[in-house]
Scaffold this motif. Structure first.
Motif, PDB file in Angstrom:
ATOM      1  N   MET A   1       0.862  -1.169   0.000  1.00  0.00           N
ATOM      2  CA  MET A   1       0.000   0.000   0.000  1.00  0.00           C
ATOM      3  C   MET A   1       0.901   1.221   0.000  1.00  0.00           C
ATOM      4  O   MET A   1       1.849   1.305   0.788  1.00  0.00           O
ATOM      5  N   VAL A   2       0.631   2.151  -0.918  1.00  0.00           N
ATOM      6  CA  VAL A   2       1.402   3.386  -1.004  1.00  0.00           C
ATOM      7  C   VAL A   2       0.544   4.508  -0.438  1.00  0.00           C
ATOM      8  O   VAL A   2      -0.563   4.747  -0.919  1.00  0.00           O
ATOM      9  N   PHE A   3       1.060   5.179   0.592  1.00  0.00           N
ATOM     10  CA  PHE A   3       0.366   6.265   1.282  1.00  0.00           C
ATOM     11  C   PHE A   3       1.148   7.553   1.047  1.00  0.00           C
ATOM     12  O   PHE A   3       2.342   7.614   1.351  1.00  0.00           O
ATOM     13  N   VAL A   4       0.498   8.566   0.504  1.00  0.00           N
ATOM     14  CA  VAL A   4       1.167   9.846   0.249  1.00  0.00           C
ATOM     15  C   VAL A   4       1.114  10.695   1.515  1.00  0.00           C
ATOM     16  O   VAL A   4       0.029  11.011   2.022  1.00  0.00           O
ATOM     17  N   ILE A   5       2.278  11.074   2.014  1.00  0.00           N
ATOM     18  CA  ILE A   5       2.377  11.930   3.194  1.00  0.00           C
ATOM     19  C   ILE A   5       2.372  13.395   2.764  1.00  0.00           C
ATOM     20  O   ILE A   5       1.632  14.205   3.305  1.00  0.00           O
ATOM     21  N   CYS A   6       3.214  13.734   1.791  1.00  0.00           N
ATOM     22  CA  CYS A   6       3.187  15.090   1.230  1.00  0.00           C
ATOM     23  C   CYS A   6       3.620  15.020  -0.230  1.00  0.00           C
ATOM     24  O   CYS A   6       4.244  14.058  -0.668  1.00  0.00           O
ATOM     25  N   GLY A   7       3.230  16.046  -0.977  1.00  0.00           N
ATOM     26  CA  GLY A   7       3.501  16.066  -2.407  1.00  0.00           C
ATOM     27  C   GLY A   7       2.386  15.379  -3.169  1.00  0.00           C
ATOM     28  O   GLY A   7       1.257  15.248  -2.685  1.00  0.00           O
ATOM     29  N   GLU A   8       2.726  14.927  -4.359  1.00  0.00           N
ATOM     30  CA  GLU A   8       1.739  14.293  -5.231  1.00  0.00           C
ATOM     31  C   GLU A   8       2.450  13.303  -6.136  1.00  0.00           C
ATOM     32  O   GLU A   8       3.561  13.557  -6.598  1.00  0.00           O
ATOM     33  N   ILE A   9       1.799  12.164  -6.381  1.00  0.00           N
ATOM     34  CA  ILE A   9       2.354  11.153  -7.289  1.00  0.00           C
ATOM     35  C   ILE A   9       1.292  10.721  -8.287  1.00  0.00           C
ATOM     36  O   ILE A   9       0.101  10.890  -8.053  1.00  0.00           O
ATOM     37  N   VAL A  10       1.774  10.171  -9.394  1.00  0.00           N
ATOM     38  CA  VAL A  10       0.919   9.445 -10.320  1.00  0.00           C
ATOM     39  C   VAL A  10       1.381   8.000 -10.223  1.00  0.00           C
ATOM     40  O   VAL A  10       2.545   7.690 -10.494  1.00  0.00           O
ATOM     41  N   ALA A  11       0.467   7.135  -9.770  1.00  0.00           N
ATOM     42  CA  ALA A  11       0.784   5.715  -9.578  1.00  0.00           C
ATOM     43  C   ALA A  11       0.060   4.893 -10.635  1.00  0.00           C
ATOM     44  O   ALA A  11      -1.094   5.163 -10.951  1.00  0.00           O
ATOM     45  N   SER A  12       0.752   3.902 -11.165  1.00  0.00           N
ATOM     46  CA  SER A  12       0.169   3.021 -12.177  1.00  0.00           C
ATOM     47  C   SER A  12       0.378   1.574 -11.771  1.00  0.00           C
ATOM     48  O   SER A  12       1.426   1.209 -11.245  1.00  0.00           O
ATOM     49  N   VAL A  13      -0.644   0.749 -12.054  1.00  0.00           N
ATOM     50  CA  VAL A  13      -0.580  -0.673 -11.765  1.00  0.00           C
ATOM     51  C   VAL A  13      -1.282  -1.405 -12.909  1.00  0.00           C
ATOM     52  O   VAL A  13      -2.314  -0.974 -13.393  1.00  0.00           O
ATOM     53  N   PHE A  14      -0.667  -2.508 -13.325  1.00  0.00           N
ATOM     54  CA  PHE A  14      -1.230  -3.317 -14.398  1.00  0.00           C
ATOM     55  C   PHE A  14      -2.073  -4.430 -13.793  1.00  0.00           C
ATOM     56  O   PHE A  14      -1.576  -5.239 -13.000  1.00  0.00           O
ATOM     57  N   ASN A  15      -3.361  -4.474 -14.159  1.00  0.00           N
ATOM     58  CA  ASN A  15      -4.267  -5.523 -13.697  1.00  0.00           C
ATOM     59  C   ASN A  15      -4.122  -6.715 -14.647  1.00  0.00           C
ATOM     60  O   ASN A  15      -4.521  -6.634 -15.808  1.00  0.00           O
ATOM     61  N   PRO A  16      -3.549  -7.832 -14.171  1.00  0.00           N
ATOM     62  CA  PRO A  16      -3.329  -8.965 -15.061  1.00  0.00           C
ATOM     63  C   PRO A  16      -4.613  -9.687 -15.473  1.00  0.00           C
ATOM     64  O   PRO A  16      -4.612 -10.433 -16.448  1.00  0.00           O
ATOM     65  N   PHE A  17      -5.703  -9.463 -14.756  1.00  0.00           N
ATOM     66  CA  PHE A  17      -6.958 -10.133 -15.089  1.00  0.00           C
ATOM     67  C   PHE A  17      -7.718  -9.410 -16.191  1.00  0.00           C
ATOM     68  O   PHE A  17      -8.293 -10.041 -17.069  1.00  0.00           O
TER      69      PHE A  17
END
Length: 192
Positions: A67-83
């Protein structure tokens, strides 16, 4: 009962800034707290500090949910759904999280300077398979046979991959950036 908890020297406090895992420079580094540093912990995590444009490169964890939790700043997160064979991309701001299931290919990019995220695992020591290793170790002939990719072009394309860095891009690289944001929308807060 966990024997660690029965040890008379048991300590339930730890400093997650003391073990440096990776340091690119003073603004881009990763500290950690896992079972090796803190035997009482049943989980583990990285403190990831990033400046704008830095990336935690594509990888997956064969033995851990993350689990990725943002404390400060901003991110763009990507994940590939294999299903569904679909890439899911979310922009995350402070207080927002993304769940990355065990074995799912993922990465994230810092959108702002002074980004700090906590990546929390459900095991005290996660395994990691880096996309860089996967790409650079696949023989060009295999990519040709499997996908009809020109082996010389593939070899030339992956030649710059020297190491699987924890934070990229490699020093001196000026990547061509084309952002593709799709997927997650966050509704307003729900308080009851």
């Amino acid at each position: 009962m966990n024997p660690v908890l029965q040890d008379p020297r048991l300590c339930l406090c730890a400093d997650s800034t003391q073990t440096l895992n990776y340091r690119r420079d003073s603004r881009n580094y990763v500290t950690q707290l896992f079972g090796t540093e803190f035997p009482a912990i049943k989980t583990g995590f990285f403190n990831v500090h990033m400046s704008q444009g830095m990336i935690v490169p594509p990888h997956w964890h064969p033995n851990a949910d993350e689990m990725v939790f943002v404390i400060c700043g901003e991110i763009v997160a990507s994940v590939f759904n294999p299903f569904t064979r679909r890439l899911m991309t979310c922009t995350l701001k402070p207080g927002q999280v993304i769940q990355l299931p065990k074995g799912w290919y993922h990465w994230f990019v810092a959108v702002t300077d002074n980004t700090h995220v906590l990546t929390i695992f459900d095991v005290p020591t996660p395994d990691v398979v880096f996309g860089a290793d996967f790409l650079s170790c696949t023989p060009p002939e295999v990519m040709n046979r499997a996908f009809c990719i020109n082996p010389q072009e593939y070899a030339k394309t992956v030649a710059p991959i020297q190491d699987a860095l924890l934070l990229g891009p490699p020093p001196g690289c000026l990547p061509v950036v084309q952002d593709q944001q799709q997927g997650c929308e966050f509704p307003g807060p729900v308080f009851r």
